[in-house]
Scaffold this motif. Structure first.
Motif, PDB file in Angstrom:
ATOM      1  N   TYR A  23       0.831  -1.192   0.000  1.00 36.70           N
ATOM      2  CA  TYR A  23       0.000   0.000   0.000  1.00 36.70           C
ATOM      3  C   TYR A  23       0.872   1.251   0.000  1.00 36.70           C
ATOM      4  O   TYR A  23       1.951   1.280   0.598  1.00 36.70           O
ATOM      5  CB  TYR A  23      -0.921   0.010   1.219  1.00 36.70           C
ATOM      6  CG  TYR A  23      -1.920  -1.119   1.231  1.00 36.70           C
ATOM      7  CD1 TYR A  23      -3.028  -1.093   0.397  1.00 36.70           C
ATOM      8  CD2 TYR A  23      -1.746  -2.221   2.073  1.00 36.70           C
ATOM      9  CE1 TYR A  23      -3.942  -2.140   0.391  1.00 36.70           C
ATOM     10  CE2 TYR A  23      -2.651  -3.268   2.079  1.00 36.70           C
ATOM     11  CZ  TYR A  23      -3.749  -3.221   1.228  1.00 36.70           C
ATOM     12  OH  TYR A  23      -4.641  -4.253   1.217  1.00 36.70           O
ATOM     13  N   ASP A  48       5.938  -2.587 -12.158  1.00 34.66           N
ATOM     14  CA  ASP A  48       5.214  -3.815 -11.789  1.00 34.66           C
ATOM     15  C   ASP A  48       6.066  -5.064 -11.992  1.00 34.66           C
ATOM     16  O   ASP A  48       5.544  -6.184 -12.009  1.00 34.66           O
ATOM     17  CB  ASP A  48       3.888  -3.924 -12.558  1.00 34.66           C
ATOM     18  CG  ASP A  48       4.053  -3.888 -14.059  1.00 34.66           C
ATOM     19  OD1 ASP A  48       5.155  -3.550 -14.545  1.00 34.66           O
ATOM     20  OD2 ASP A  48       3.081  -4.188 -14.773  1.00 34.66           O
ATOM     21  N   TYR A  97      -0.829 -11.230 -10.056  1.00 42.18           N
ATOM     22  CA  TYR A  97      -1.915 -11.002  -9.098  1.00 42.18           C
ATOM     23  C   TYR A  97      -1.517  -9.930  -8.082  1.00 42.18           C
ATOM     24  O   TYR A  97      -2.282  -9.001  -7.801  1.00 42.18           O
ATOM     25  CB  TYR A  97      -2.266 -12.301  -8.376  1.00 42.18           C
ATOM     26  CG  TYR A  97      -3.245 -12.107  -7.234  1.00 42.18           C
ATOM     27  CD1 TYR A  97      -4.618 -12.079  -7.470  1.00 42.18           C
ATOM     28  CD2 TYR A  97      -2.793 -11.921  -5.920  1.00 42.18           C
ATOM     29  CE1 TYR A  97      -5.519 -11.873  -6.431  1.00 42.18           C
ATOM     30  CE2 TYR A  97      -3.679 -11.715  -4.882  1.00 42.18           C
ATOM     31  CZ  TYR A  97      -5.041 -11.692  -5.136  1.00 42.18           C
ATOM     32  OH  TYR A  97      -5.922 -11.477  -4.108  1.00 42.18           O
ATOM     33  N   LEU A  98      -0.301 -10.070  -7.537  1.00 39.98           N
ATOM     34  CA  LEU A  98       0.143  -9.130  -6.511  1.00 39.98           C
ATOM     35  C   LEU A  98       0.273  -7.715  -7.071  1.00 39.98           C
ATOM     36  O   LEU A  98      -0.211  -6.745  -6.472  1.00 39.98           O
ATOM     37  CB  LEU A  98       1.481  -9.580  -5.928  1.00 39.98           C
ATOM     38  CG  LEU A  98       1.942  -8.753  -4.725  1.00 39.98           C
ATOM     39  CD1 LEU A  98       1.303  -9.280  -3.448  1.00 39.98           C
ATOM     40  CD2 LEU A  98       3.459  -8.766  -4.585  1.00 39.98           C
ATOM     41  N   SER A  99       0.912  -7.583  -8.224  1.00 37.87           N
ATOM     42  CA  SER A  99       1.139  -6.245  -8.778  1.00 37.87           C
ATOM     43  C   SER A  99      -0.168  -5.595  -9.219  1.00 37.87           C
ATOM     44  O   SER A  99      -0.363  -4.390  -9.040  1.00 37.87           O
ATOM     45  CB  SER A  99       2.136  -6.302  -9.933  1.00 37.87           C
ATOM     46  OG  SER A  99       1.703  -7.162 -10.958  1.00 37.87           O
ATOM     47  N   ARG A 100      -1.088  -6.377  -9.791  1.00 41.24           N
ATOM     48  CA  ARG A 100      -2.383  -5.797 -10.190  1.00 41.24           C
ATOM     49  C   ARG A 100      -3.186  -5.377  -8.959  1.00 41.24           C
ATOM     50  O   ARG A 100      -3.869  -4.356  -8.969  1.00 41.24           O
ATOM     51  CB  ARG A 100      -3.186  -6.803 -11.019  1.00 41.24           C
ATOM     52  CG  ARG A 100      -2.625  -7.169 -12.376  1.00 41.24           C
ATOM     53  CD  ARG A 100      -2.647  -6.021 -13.378  1.00 41.24           C
ATOM     54  NE  ARG A 100      -1.542  -5.101 -13.210  1.00 41.24           N
ATOM     55  CZ  ARG A 100      -0.299  -5.306 -13.658  1.00 41.24           C
ATOM     56  NH1 ARG A 100       0.012  -6.418 -14.276  1.00 41.24           N
ATOM     57  NH2 ARG A 100       0.640  -4.396 -13.475  1.00 41.24           N
ATOM     58  N   LYS A 101      -3.091  -6.172  -7.895  1.00 43.46           N
ATOM     59  CA  LYS A 101      -3.809  -5.835  -6.663  1.00 43.46           C
ATOM     60  C   LYS A 101      -3.342  -4.484  -6.128  1.00 43.46           C
ATOM     61  O   LYS A 101      -4.157  -3.583  -5.849  1.00 43.46           O
ATOM     62  CB  LYS A 101      -3.584  -6.912  -5.608  1.00 43.46           C
ATOM     63  CG  LYS A 101      -4.097  -6.523  -4.210  1.00 43.46           C
ATOM     64  CD  LYS A 101      -3.687  -7.537  -3.152  1.00 43.46           C
ATOM     65  CE  LYS A 101      -4.051  -7.045  -1.756  1.00 43.46           C
ATOM     66  NZ  LYS A 101      -3.646  -8.006  -0.697  1.00 43.46           N
ATOM     67  N   PHE A 102      -2.022  -4.307  -5.995  1.00 44.19           N
ATOM     68  CA  PHE A 102      -1.532  -3.071  -5.392  1.00 44.19           C
ATOM     69  C   PHE A 102      -1.529  -1.906  -6.375  1.00 44.19           C
ATOM     70  O   PHE A 102      -1.568  -0.749  -5.943  1.00 44.19           O
ATOM     71  CB  PHE A 102      -0.154  -3.302  -4.769  1.00 44.19           C
ATOM     72  CG  PHE A 102      -0.225  -4.077  -3.485  1.00 44.19           C
ATOM     73  CD1 PHE A 102      -0.847  -3.538  -2.370  1.00 44.19           C
ATOM     74  CD2 PHE A 102       0.290  -5.367  -3.393  1.00 44.19           C
ATOM     75  CE1 PHE A 102      -0.951  -4.241  -1.185  1.00 44.19           C
ATOM     76  CE2 PHE A 102       0.198  -6.080  -2.212  1.00 44.19           C
ATOM     77  CZ  PHE A 102      -0.426  -5.523  -1.098  1.00 44.19           C
ATOM     78  N   ALA A 154      -4.117  -1.460  -8.343  1.00 39.82           N
ATOM     79  CA  ALA A 154      -5.509  -1.025  -8.161  1.00 39.82           C
ATOM     80  C   ALA A 154      -5.662  -0.235  -6.857  1.00 39.82           C
ATOM     81  O   ALA A 154      -6.385   0.773  -6.813  1.00 39.82           O
ATOM     82  CB  ALA A 154      -6.441  -2.233  -8.159  1.00 39.82           C
ATOM     83  N   GLU A 155      -4.986  -0.689  -5.795  1.00 39.46           N
ATOM     84  CA  GLU A 155      -5.051   0.034  -4.524  1.00 39.46           C
ATOM     85  C   GLU A 155      -4.416   1.415  -4.651  1.00 39.46           C
ATOM     86  O   GLU A 155      -4.920   2.397  -4.091  1.00 39.46           O
ATOM     87  CB  GLU A 155      -4.350  -0.765  -3.426  1.00 39.46           C
ATOM     88  CG  GLU A 155      -5.055  -2.065  -3.041  1.00 39.46           C
ATOM     89  CD  GLU A 155      -6.399  -1.838  -2.379  1.00 39.46           C
ATOM     90  OE1 GLU A 155      -6.690  -0.700  -1.952  1.00 39.46           O
ATOM     91  OE2 GLU A 155      -7.183  -2.808  -2.282  1.00 39.46           O
TER      92      GLU A 155
END
Length: 419
Positions: free
Chosen positions: A34, A68, A86-91, A93-94
């Motif tokens: 984050y 990323d 998955y991890l890079s797209r998640k953060f 987006a955050e």
């Protein structure tokens, strides 16, 4: 407008390569966690700069990269048992959600490193062809000894520099990776030198060259990026065809500190943007950030943010009745913004405009600063006042006080009449 450039160490008139048009690149986040208030400071500052430049009539292409693919992403994805994508797209987006929550919406385009691999490979190949890079068993490295302007941006003596990465295959400990050989999970690509992934610095110059060319107007980022990151960018770009300077104006934001230390994830002393927004609204956080000049250090404390909330509420309290245009106050605002984005002085002008009742100016300049300087008069706010009055009448003071505290955090002060 005049801006301070880290490269010249002087305040200079803003003269762009193309009259009426500004090309700006700002280093974006590495999306493995984050974002924190230190990031917020940098991105709020450049959001305001772009909005002001556009308000003056300039066309601005504001480009920001998204890192990323990085060791931190790989390590965290492995630790959590998820894919790097998955991890890079998640953060990512955050991060974008945090930017929207802070009212940061001036970026023209977010460019992912992973969608610019062909441009990265092409740039590495050209650096090799120019003889300023070399291949080893572990990757492709830039030879810093081939670039005579090392240290110009940071002012560092080359003999006192220390490499971040130890690799015995390098000719010089200060040489840096352009391409890292190896298998790194799904974020591994074929290249003329073998399978691997990009180094950290090369993505920025490959991306900026694609959209801007080898020379452009402004490059921004945090103070901590000057060395090695921004100096590596200069060495890479200017070594391609010898065009100098890569960038006319280098703008760097000062550190946001906690108890005297730079806020950073590595130190574990960071406050995430999303956590801060649970207590304070975006207007208060932007006001707090802009109360200090962007090049100055900024100490993050509850007291400091609380003072910002009270100052903002004072402006809203006095700006009740429209009394017409205050030309002197308006000029004070634009003079401050033209003077190296002096937002503390700009906010002082806002206070003058509020006191004089220039409501139109508060709306117009508030849009530039991304802050609503006028008190909300919406129905939902009046409903909250009614609910609190009813709760207090029923002696449910705990809930009523909680609502008051939340409203105060949002910059809305309530004075209760005695029961």
């Amino acid at each position: 407008m005049e801006l301070y450039s880290t490269l010249s160490r002087a305040v200079e008139p803003l003269e762009t390569l193309h009259p009426g048009r500004v090309y700006l690149f700002v280093c974006g986040p590495t999306v493995y966690d984050y974002s924190h208030l230190g990031h917020a400071r940098t991105y709020v500052v450049f959001d305001v700069l772009v909005k002001y430049l556009r308000w003056t009539g300039k066309e601005v292409f504001y480009l920001q990269n998204i890192t990323d693919v990085d060791d931190k992403i790989i390590n965290r994805a492995n630790a959590e048992g998820v894919s790097q994508n998955y991890l890079s797209r998640k953060f990512e987006a955050e991060y974008l959600r945090d930017m929207r929550s802070l009212g940061i919406d001036a970026v023209s385009y977010y460019a992912r490193a992973t969608t610019h691999i062909p441009e990265i490979i092409n740039q590495v190949g050209r650096l090799l062809a120019r003889g300023v890079a070399y291949s080893t068993d572990s990757g492709v490295y830039f030879n810093v000894d081939t670039f005579g302007r090392n240290g110009e941006l940071s002012g560092q003596d080359g003999t006192k520099r220390v490499s971040r990465v130890t690799d015995n295959s390098k000719n010089n400990p200060l040489d840096f990776a352009l391409w890292k050989l190896g298998e790194y999970g799904e974020y591994t690509w074929d290249s003329p030198w073998g399978r691997g992934r990009p180094g950290w610095h090369i993505e920025d110059t490959a991306i900026s060259e694609k959209y801007f060319g080898q020379q452009y107007d402004i490059h921004g980022g945090g103070l901590d990026l000057i060395f090695p990151h921004h100096e590596a960018e200069i060495a890479q770009m200017e070594s391609l065809e010898g065009k100098h300077p890569m960038v006319r104006y280098w703008l760097h934001t000062g550190f946001l500190t906690v108890k005297g230390e730079k806020m950073s994830k590595s130190l574990g002393n960071f406050i995430t943007i999303r956590d801060a927004l649970r207590t304070w609204n975006k207007d208060v956080l932007r006001y707090f950030i802009l109360l200090s000049h962007y090049r100055s250090p900024l100490q993050a404390t509850d007291e400091g943010i609380g003072n910002a909330a009270r100052a903002l509420e004072h402006i809203r309290a006095v700006a009740q009745k429209d009394k017409g245009e205050n030309r002197k106050g308006r000029k004070a605002f634009t003079d401050a913004m033209d003077s190296d984005l002096n937002t503390p002085m700009a906010l002082a002008a806002i206070q003058t405009l509020a006191a004089s009742g220039d409501i139109a100016a508060l709306k117009e300049f508030g849009a530039i600063l991304g802050i609503n300087f006028l008190r909300e008069t919406s129905a939902p706010l009046s409903v909250l006042h009614d609910i609190r009055a009813e709760l207090r009448a029923r002696k449910q003071f705990e809930v009523a006080d909680m609502i008051r505290e939340r409203m105060a955090a949002a910059g809305i002060t309530i004075t209760d009449a005695p029961l």
